[in-house]
Design an enzyme around this catalytic site. Structure first.
Site, PDB file in Angstrom:
ATOM      1  CB  CYS A  93      -5.532   8.197  -2.380  1.00  0.00           C
ATOM      2  SG  CYS A  93      -5.511   9.359  -3.771  1.00  0.00           S
ATOM      3  CG  HIS A 275      -5.895   1.660   1.629  1.00  0.00           C
ATOM      4  ND1 HIS A 275      -5.205   2.746   1.133  1.00  0.00           N
ATOM      5  CD2 HIS A 275      -5.632   0.646   0.779  1.00  0.00           C
ATOM      6  CE1 HIS A 275      -4.546   2.401   0.044  1.00  0.00           C
ATOM      7  NE2 HIS A 275      -4.799   1.123  -0.197  1.00  0.00           N
TER       8      HIS A 275
END
Length: 438
Positions: A93, A275
């Protein structure tokens, strides 16, 4: 494409987790993972639902079927109440990392006391910001170029929910293989960093890795291992060992370069292990924003230091003061440095002991600093005297148990020098006196 005999760590080529060396277009490829979920309502359809849910903490996810819902943590950032978007799992994300940069920079503001928000609503805020941030006084060529970049960014904006095609190169902390997704960071003027670098002093690794991106290096390893040329086979083995030995996707050389490259107070995005994290630099030290939902109620846990390649940083508050979590159950994957924990515990116990032994209520009001210092010194002398008396009594008891046959029998191995001297000399005097009486 065949995989290496010893597969390297998961590919950082996309923000979504995917097997290393997966062929483009395959079910495990980054392209398939970064496609937007189908059947999601537009952000405009969610306005009323989100606003209603934001007023009620702990609103059930069922109100937003098929949508990503994030909790908002409000922190005191530079004397202003500022929202931070949290997530309930360690997913890729990049949307959260980008939004948190803009929120901490106060370029995007959320309604006060808002507690939850959907990914679609976040993208609405981001899209509005991109449109509003269009430069005003620029040349026609610059305007056309900006509008083209903005159009390209809008086309891939949906990928921010699931992952971006980001492919690192091992030669610099801001060196990535160019992909259309990188336009988002350029358009928003948000620096994107990584720390997976080759140490230039290790010549064989420098030669084996060269200027390859991660994906190119994986293909090179496969090709070299299948070669009949022993030199190429050796080079492929060196490259594979480099990937295996740096599976954390951060090297000490990369950390040094990262610390040097990031500007003081800069808000940026750090890419590591599939990430995206919000990062800043304070007094020469790098910090990552703590966005794990487990810390939602931990108001004092805002940043985590990035000072080694193992990922065990120290938790800090918004002013970068060391703040261990109040509830051990919420400790994140990165463990608090044990030395700091022990130090804080020692200070706490010492302060607690002093508060218990000194009766502050008996100290009269209006006492001068000199008189207070004298009283504190007297208390300290009393405790010291009591301590030595207890040591003498303990030494005497030990000697009585062991017997007085040998003068050395009362010595305790492992005692410090102060424990050994005075009690032993006094015991010898007692023995001498007892002999005179006999």
């Amino acid at each position: 494409m065949a995989s290496p005999a010893r597969p390297p760590p998961p590919s950082p080529g996309a923000g979504a987790e995917s097997p290393a060396g997966a062929a483009p277009g395959s079910p495990d490829s980054p392209e398939s993972l970064s496609s937007p979920p189908s059947g999601c309502p537009s952000g405009s359809e969610l306005n009323s639902d989100v606003e209603e849910a934001a007023e009620r903490p702990g609103a059930p996810r069922e109100r937003f079927p098929g949508q990503s819902v994030y909790h908002i943590k409000w922190v005191r950032w530079k004397e202003e109440n500022t929202p931070v978007i949290t997530q309930n799992e360690n997913g890729p994300c990049p949307l959260l990392a980008i939004m948190n940069v803009l929120l901490l920079a106060w370029k995007i503001k959320l309604p006060p006391m808002m507690e939850i928000i959907t990914a679609e609503q976040l993208m609405e805020y981001l899209g509005d910001y991109i449109l509003d941030a269009k430069p005003k006084e620029i040349s026609e060529i610059q305007r056309l170029n900006y509008e083209q970049n903005m159009s390209d960014a809008m086309a891939i904006l949906h990928k921010l929910q699931t992952g971006l095609d980001v492919n690192v190169k091992f030669t610099g902390v801001r060196v990535f293989e160019y992909t259309p997704e990188c336009i988002v960071f350029d358009l928003l003027d948000i620096p994107l960093y990584h720390g997976w670098l080759v140490d230039p002093q290790v010549a064989d690794i420098v030669k084996a890795v060269g200027n390859c991106s991660y994906n190119q290096l994986v293909e090179k390893i496969i090709s070299c291992k299948q070669s009949d040329n022993s030199e190429l086979v050796s080079e492929g083995f060196v490259a594979e060992q480099f990937l295996n030995n740096t599976a954390t996707q951060l090297t000490y050389h990369g950390l040094c370069e990262l610390t040097s490259a990031v500007q003081e107070g800069e808000l940026c995005v750090f890419f590591r292990n599939n990430h995206f994290s919000t990062m800043t630099k304070y007094k020469g030290q790098l910090y990552l924003l703590v966005t794990d939902q487990g810390f939602l109620t931990e108001e004092k846990v805002v940043w985590e230091s990035l000072h080694n390649v193992d990922g065990d940083g120290n938790f800090c508050d918004s002013e970068f003061h060391l703040r261990p979590p109040s509830d051990p159950e919420t400790v994140y994957r990165g463990q608090q440095d044990q030395i700091d924990q022990d130090y804080l515990m020692a200070l706490s116990l010492q302060q607690e002991q002093q508060n218990q032994e000194i009766n502050w209520e008996q100290i009269p009001e209006g006492i001068s600093d000199l008189e207070l210092a004298k009283k504190l010194q007297e208390e300290e002398d009393r405790r010291a005297s009591q301590y030595y008396q207890e040591q003498e009594q303990a030494a005497a008891q030990v000697q009585q148990v062991q017997g007085a046959a040998s003068p050395a029998s009362g010595r305790q191995s492992g005692s410090n020098e102060r424990k050994r001297k005075e009690p032993r000399e006094k015991e010898k005097e007692k023995e001498k006196n007892s002999c005179v009486l006999l």
